[in-house]
Design a protein around this motif. Sequence first.
Motif, PDB file in Angstrom:
ATOM      1  N   PHE A   1       0.841  -1.201   0.000  1.00 43.11           N
ATOM      2  CA  PHE A   1       0.000   0.000   0.000  1.00 43.11           C
ATOM      3  C   PHE A   1       0.867   1.237   0.000  1.00 43.11           C
ATOM      4  CE2 PHE A   1       0.403  -0.531   4.661  1.00 43.11           C
ATOM      5  CZ  PHE A   1       0.638   0.765   5.090  1.00 43.11           C
TER       6      PHE A   1
ATOM      7  N   ILE B   1      -4.701   6.396   1.643  1.00 43.39           N
ATOM      8  CA  ILE B   1      -4.086   5.091   1.404  1.00 43.39           C
ATOM      9  C   ILE B   1      -4.606   4.548   0.088  1.00 43.39           C
ATOM     10  CG2 ILE B   1      -4.182   2.662   2.124  1.00 43.39           C
ATOM     11  CD1 ILE B   1      -3.641   3.536   4.924  1.00 43.39           C
ATOM     12  N   GLU B   2      -3.692   4.012  -0.729  1.00 46.49           N
ATOM     13  CA  GLU B   2      -4.058   3.379  -1.989  1.00 46.49           C
ATOM     14  C   GLU B   2      -3.480   1.967  -1.992  1.00 46.49           C
ATOM     15  OE1 GLU B   2      -2.529   5.906  -5.053  1.00 46.49           O
ATOM     16  OE2 GLU B   2      -4.022   7.480  -4.700  1.00 46.49           O
ATOM     17  N   THR B   3      -4.310   0.976  -2.345  1.00 47.81           N
ATOM     18  CA  THR B   3      -3.882  -0.415  -2.294  1.00 47.81           C
ATOM     19  C   THR B   3      -4.751  -1.274  -3.204  1.00 47.81           C
ATOM     20  OG1 THR B   3      -3.532  -2.325  -0.825  1.00 47.81           O
ATOM     21  CG2 THR B   3      -5.370  -0.879  -0.306  1.00 47.81           C
TER      22      THR B   3
ATOM     23  N   ILE C   1      -9.152  -3.016   2.852  1.00 53.43           N
ATOM     24  CA  ILE C   1      -8.907  -2.100   3.964  1.00 53.43           C
ATOM     25  C   ILE C   1     -10.021  -2.274   4.987  1.00 53.43           C
ATOM     26  CG2 ILE C   1      -8.722   0.312   4.675  1.00 53.43           C
ATOM     27  CD1 ILE C   1      -7.634   0.989   1.944  1.00 53.43           C
TER      28      ILE C   1
ATOM     29  N   ILE D   1      -4.583  -3.466   6.265  1.00 57.32           N
ATOM     30  CA  ILE D   1      -4.590  -3.585   4.797  1.00 57.32           C
ATOM     31  C   ILE D   1      -4.103  -4.992   4.477  1.00 57.32           C
ATOM     32  CG2 ILE D   1      -3.715  -2.673   2.629  1.00 57.32           C
ATOM     33  CD1 ILE D   1      -3.395  -0.421   5.545  1.00 57.32           C
TER      34      ILE D   1
END
Length: 250
Positions: free
Chosen positions: A49, A160-162, A166, A188
């Motif tokens: 992430f 947050i980018e994943t 989440i 995550i």
Amino acid sequence: AGNYTRIRSQCRNNATQESFEIFFTIDNGPTLQLSYIPTLNASIGERHFSLIVEQLIEYNDINANGKYDHTDSIVSSQNLSNITFTNITYTNSTTPEGKTFTVIETHTSNDLFSILIYLVSEKTMFQNTTITQKEIKIDFKITNYPFMNQTSQLALITQIETPFFINPEQNTYDEIQGIASQESGLNISSANRSGFFSWANEVIVDNTTYPVNVTVLTQTEQTFTGNNPETYTQSQIIFSYPRRDIIIHD
């Protein structure tokens, strides 16, 4: 380097020599990226992430709930991707117990916003916080925000980018391990492993402790590569702080 830092932690007793890496850059705004590295010889890790520190906003709390909502009006803002940060510095220090830790620091050229990263190579107690080799401690520091309104409030927007899931955590990883209290966070996780981003429920404001109010907004998008669906999740974490001169949040 001056504009980025690469931190790698390896499991020494593991036959596969797996490790994880945290990459921190101030290019195009402060960003931390956590990656998993399955073998010692792997040149590129598998991104788990990214945490982007996006924006400081001054807002009017229209519904008086003590935190920023998208219905509140923005008075002023500081987009951190448009602000120059100083070159990253690296300082080794020692705790009263004789344990060494590294402080990685950068701040805007006007000292308005600072990021301090604390890194250890063994379990260490520092500033009433236990830090292990499996994590880093990050402090956000805001100094003398130039308020335009006498009654407005301040918030910090992060994201947050994943490609993974989440989930909010009532009990964080460190709380379960018995080395932290009064935390909140996000887990995550993929099918095989998990990472986390957690934060203290209290913030130090002009040397006094106050509760910090947090808004978490999550959305999931699905795209296709050929016939294969790919899920991408973004979670906006907004920290709302009391209005004061110096704000420090772990």
